[in-house]
Design an enzyme around this catalytic site. Sequence first.
Site, mmCIF file in Angstrom:
data_model
loop_
_atom_site.group_PDB
_atom_site.id
_atom_site.type_symbol
_atom_site.label_atom_id
_atom_site.label_comp_id
_atom_site.label_asym_id
_atom_site.label_seq_id
_atom_site.Cartn_x
_atom_site.Cartn_y
_atom_site.Cartn_z
ATOM 1 N N HIS A 25 0.853 -1.192 0.000
ATOM 2 C CA HIS A 25 0.000 0.000 0.000
ATOM 3 C C HIS A 25 0.882 1.233 0.000
ATOM 4 C CE1 HIS A 25 -3.606 2.293 2.051
ATOM 5 N NE2 HIS A 25 -2.988 3.039 1.145
ATOM 6 N N HIS A 27 1.239 4.857 -2.635
ATOM 7 C CA HIS A 27 0.842 5.598 -3.831
ATOM 8 C C HIS A 27 2.117 6.206 -4.401
ATOM 9 C CE1 HIS A 27 -3.440 5.482 -2.503
ATOM 10 N NE2 HIS A 27 -2.845 5.373 -1.325
ATOM 11 N N HIS A 205 -9.482 1.159 -0.933
ATOM 12 C CA HIS A 205 -9.403 1.841 0.353
ATOM 13 C C HIS A 205 -10.795 1.797 0.989
ATOM 14 C CE1 HIS A 205 -5.646 3.337 -1.190
ATOM 15 N NE2 HIS A 205 -5.449 4.199 -0.209
ATOM 16 N N GLU A 208 -10.737 3.898 6.278
ATOM 17 C CA GLU A 208 -9.622 4.782 6.693
ATOM 18 C C GLU A 208 -10.231 5.873 7.579
ATOM 19 O OE1 GLU A 208 -7.743 6.980 3.497
ATOM 20 O OE2 GLU A 208 -6.040 7.585 4.757
ATOM 21 N N ASP A 286 2.034 4.162 2.576
ATOM 22 C CA ASP A 286 0.979 4.997 1.986
ATOM 23 C C ASP A 286 1.558 6.100 1.096
ATOM 24 O OD1 ASP A 286 -1.656 5.539 1.416
ATOM 25 O OD2 ASP A 286 -2.158 6.392 3.367
ATOM 26 N N ASP A 287 1.958 7.215 1.692
ATOM 27 C CA ASP A 287 2.532 8.352 0.942
ATOM 28 C C ASP A 287 3.783 8.818 1.679
ATOM 29 O OD1 ASP A 287 0.241 8.944 -1.096
ATOM 30 O OD2 ASP A 287 -0.753 8.691 0.845
HETATM 31 N N1 HPA Z 1 -6.393 7.580 1.206
HETATM 32 C C1 HPA Z 1 -7.095 7.860 0.123
HETATM 33 N N2 HPA Z 1 -6.544 8.290 -1.000
HETATM 34 C C2 HPA Z 1 -5.219 8.434 -1.046
HETATM 35 C C3 HPA Z 1 -4.441 8.167 0.055
HETATM 36 C C4 HPA Z 1 -5.055 7.690 1.239
HETATM 37 O O1 HPA Z 1 -4.448 7.400 2.283
HETATM 38 N N3 HPA Z 1 -3.165 8.428 -0.321
HETATM 39 C C5 HPA Z 1 -3.187 8.829 -1.607
HETATM 40 N N4 HPA Z 1 -4.442 8.841 -2.045
HETATM 41 ZN ZN ZN Z 2 -3.580 4.903 0.507
#
Ligand code: HPA
Ligand code: ZN
Length: 346
Positions: A25, A27, A205, A208, A286-287
């Site tokens: 996971h 991006h 997703h 969250e 994630d990012d």
């Molecule tokens: N959630 C939803 N969209 C996203 C995320 C996330 O954590 N990171 C990049 N796009």
């Molecule tokens: Zn994500």
Amino acid sequence: MNTLPTIPADRLPALLRAMPKAELHMHIEGSLEPELIFALARRNGVAIPYASVDELRRAYAFTNLQSFLDIYYAGASVLLKEQDFYDMAWAYLLRAQADNVLHTEMFFDPQTHTARGVAMDTVVNGLHRACVDAREKLGVSASLILCFLRHLSEEDAFATLEQALPLRDKFIGVGLDSSEVGHPPEKFARVFARCRALGLHLVAHAGEEGPPEYVWTALDVLKVERVDHGVQSSKDPALMRRLAQDRIPLTVCPLSNLKLCVFPSLAQHNLGALLDAGLMATVNSDDPAYFGGYVNENFTQTFAATGLTARHAYMLARNSFEASFVDAGTRRGFVDRLDACLASFA
Ligand code: HPA
Ligand code: ZN
């Protein structure tokens, strides 16, 4: 591995860093470091509303998912040419190798780029070339998952799928990301059914920021094989039983959850509770350029804050391979390397 070797507590941070793992996971647009954003802006003559790398980094003070997404989409606006997508992915793959990531399944958001006039070919070919080079030059296995932006319409997702299908051999599946609340999984029921018929892997997703109901519909309507985040599932005991029974992987991202205020502190994160309830949780970044760390930083900070043990570390790394979309032989090879690493720490 039947019995886990005893590993001294003071060796746990070193084990977390050294152990072979998969990242499921992340991006790829979220790996764009401020320095690379500025370099690409200069290379492409794109104006960005920040005077310096430091000023941009100071803007990374998020209060929720949307406050992050606004800056994340602005950062991606410097990506125009195939080489830009290659350079972004290559920078991440080098970091992944340094964190002992053997295999990564990278999300990309084509609509963020095609909406600005960048061709689908430009995006996918640049990213895919980096994946090919990663295997050859870094020994890192890497594949791509195309994500639909859930704040856009299902019609837009269908159009995006059509544009991507000529490149079908360059991505392994589809996902669903962007603004969660108000955009439930079932909004994308028809396009996911089409992707399923095409033999693509399915993830989304869910849970969250959104409620447990979104995890249920991701499973039952979209028929996803993994849930990205899913941390809100702990509010619903019946859902927890379902996730455990069906061994549905959750790709958890602790530093993301901290930075987007999903949990007030890492000490209060529910990763340990998910594992102890028998769920197949994994740890991911994630990012990483926005949330303060790549995958090993997610492991070390979360373990330091929560007191998770070497047994949890092994479960998380093993789950990452079990939850990945590699073939059985490749998976066995990865788990053997994990077991050898654990044995060397005994
Ligand atoms: N959630 C939803 N969209 C996203 C995320 C996330 O954590 N990171 C990049 N796009
Ligand atoms: Zn994500």
